[in-house]
Design a protein around this motif. Structure first.
Motif, PDB file in Angstrom:
ATOM      1  N   ALA A  15       0.987  -2.347   8.068  1.00 55.71           N
ATOM      2  CA  ALA A  15       0.105  -3.205   7.276  1.00 55.71           C
ATOM      3  C   ALA A  15      -1.287  -3.282   7.895  1.00 55.71           C
ATOM      4  CB  ALA A  15       0.710  -4.604   7.168  1.00 55.71           C
ATOM      5  N   ALA A  19      -4.597  -2.546   5.783  1.00 58.75           N
ATOM      6  CA  ALA A  19      -5.521  -3.656   5.536  1.00 58.75           C
ATOM      7  C   ALA A  19      -6.978  -3.271   5.748  1.00 58.75           C
ATOM      8  CB  ALA A  19      -5.166  -4.835   6.431  1.00 58.75           C
ATOM      9  N   TRP A  22      -9.568  -2.624   2.967  1.00 61.76           N
ATOM     10  CA  TRP A  22     -10.364  -3.718   2.416  1.00 61.76           C
ATOM     11  C   TRP A  22     -11.336  -4.289   3.434  1.00 61.76           C
ATOM     12  CZ3 TRP A  22      -5.159  -3.188   1.017  1.00 61.76           C
ATOM     13  CH2 TRP A  22      -4.937  -2.939  -0.342  1.00 61.76           C
ATOM     14  N   TYR A  23     -10.895  -4.527   4.651  1.00 64.77           N
ATOM     15  CA  TYR A  23     -11.752  -5.196   5.626  1.00 64.77           C
ATOM     16  C   TYR A  23     -12.982  -4.370   5.993  1.00 64.77           C
ATOM     17  CZ  TYR A  23      -7.831  -8.422   6.170  1.00 64.77           C
ATOM     18  OH  TYR A  23      -6.833  -9.341   5.942  1.00 64.77           O
ATOM     19  N   SER A  99     -12.633  -9.933   1.169  1.00 64.04           N
ATOM     20  CA  SER A  99     -11.216  -9.652   1.415  1.00 64.04           C
ATOM     21  C   SER A  99     -10.603 -10.569   2.454  1.00 64.04           C
ATOM     22  CB  SER A  99     -11.042  -8.190   1.851  1.00 64.04           C
ATOM     23  OG  SER A  99     -11.811  -7.908   3.013  1.00 64.04           O
ATOM     24  N   SER A 103      -7.166 -12.419   1.438  1.00 67.02           N
ATOM     25  CA  SER A 103      -5.927 -12.209   2.191  1.00 67.02           C
ATOM     26  C   SER A 103      -5.450 -13.495   2.844  1.00 67.02           C
ATOM     27  CB  SER A 103      -6.119 -11.114   3.241  1.00 67.02           C
ATOM     28  OG  SER A 103      -7.174 -11.424   4.134  1.00 67.02           O
ATOM     29  N   TRP A 178      -7.815 -16.564   9.436  1.00 65.83           N
ATOM     30  CA  TRP A 178      -6.902 -15.434   9.246  1.00 65.83           C
ATOM     31  C   TRP A 178      -5.683 -15.559  10.167  1.00 65.83           C
ATOM     32  CZ3 TRP A 178      -4.393 -11.606  11.784  1.00 65.83           C
ATOM     33  CH2 TRP A 178      -3.850 -10.576  11.011  1.00 65.83           C
ATOM     34  N   TRP A 182      -1.933 -15.943   8.810  1.00 65.27           N
ATOM     35  CA  TRP A 182      -0.979 -14.878   9.119  1.00 65.27           C
ATOM     36  C   TRP A 182       0.198 -15.430   9.917  1.00 65.27           C
ATOM     37  CZ3 TRP A 182       0.691 -10.519   7.455  1.00 65.27           C
ATOM     38  CH2 TRP A 182       1.466  -9.701   8.273  1.00 65.27           C
TER      39      TRP A 182
END
Length: 206
Positions: A15, A19, A22-23, A99, A103, A178, A182
């Protein structure tokens, strides 16, 4: 817990690679061992280790073990995972939302959904999120206040914008958001999907 940590860490590593699609577009463009803003082994290693930390920190700190006893919900979690990817394409690629926010909000929403279905996961959700954040802050304080205080000015795409606010010196608020989000999701995702239940670990030492 070794099997739980290994399985989820591998998924987290993969992942971490995905990811960055996008980042790199709207959040940051960091240097790596293979170039600037290029998917690299570091992305896999970061995803691997931060996932392993998030899924285990609550159990380790509060001496929890896992056992069977709940309904497996792998399909439910797979649906949430695919919904998250769809949200990134829709909200980030098409509608232009950053993003990092898409997310992070998705992680929190998915965590709430899982804990609403499994009421016993509310405390692990919050505990995992807070503990993950607390473990990250000391390292970030050293990295971005002492070792590389201009890092986010150089490589962060939100620096200088209203969304680039920092705390504790040069730590972006977006990073803390984040990690907390997460930690909340990763901390309960395995138990939710596999039907595992947290129990108090027995001390068999003498």
């Amino acid at each position: 817990m070794r099997r739980k940590i290994l399985k989820t860490s591998i998924i987290g590593g993969l992942a971490g690679l995905a990811a960055e699609f996008w980042y790199f577009r709207d959040y940051w463009r960091p240097p790596s061992s293979v170039g600037l803003a290029t998917v690299s082994p570091e992305d896999f290693l970061f995803g691997f280790f931060i996932t392993g930390l998030a899924v285990s920190v609550y159990d380790v700190v509060f001496r929890k073990s896992i056992s069977n006893g709940e309904q497996r919900r792998k399909r439910h979690f797979a649906f949430l995972f695919l919904t998250g990817i769809g949200a990134l394409f829709l909200l980030s690629n098409w509608l232009g939302f950053y993003s990092i926010f898409v997310s992070s909000v998705a992680f929190i929403i998915f965590s709430i959904i899982m804990a609403s279905i499994r009421k016993d996961l509310w405390i692990p959700l919050l505990g995992s999120g807070i503990l993950t954040l607390l473990l990250i802050i000391p390292g970030y304080t050293v990295l971005f206040n002492l070792i590389s205080p201009t890092y986010w000015d150089l490589y962060g795409l939100l620096s200088g914008t209203p969304y680039g606010a920092t705390v504790l010196g040069n730590i972006p608020l977006t990073e803390l958001l984040w990690y907390f989000s997460w930690g909340c999701m990763a901390g309960i995702a395995y138990d939710f999907a596999s039907g595992k239940k947290k129990t108090t670990a027995l001390n068999t030492g003498k």
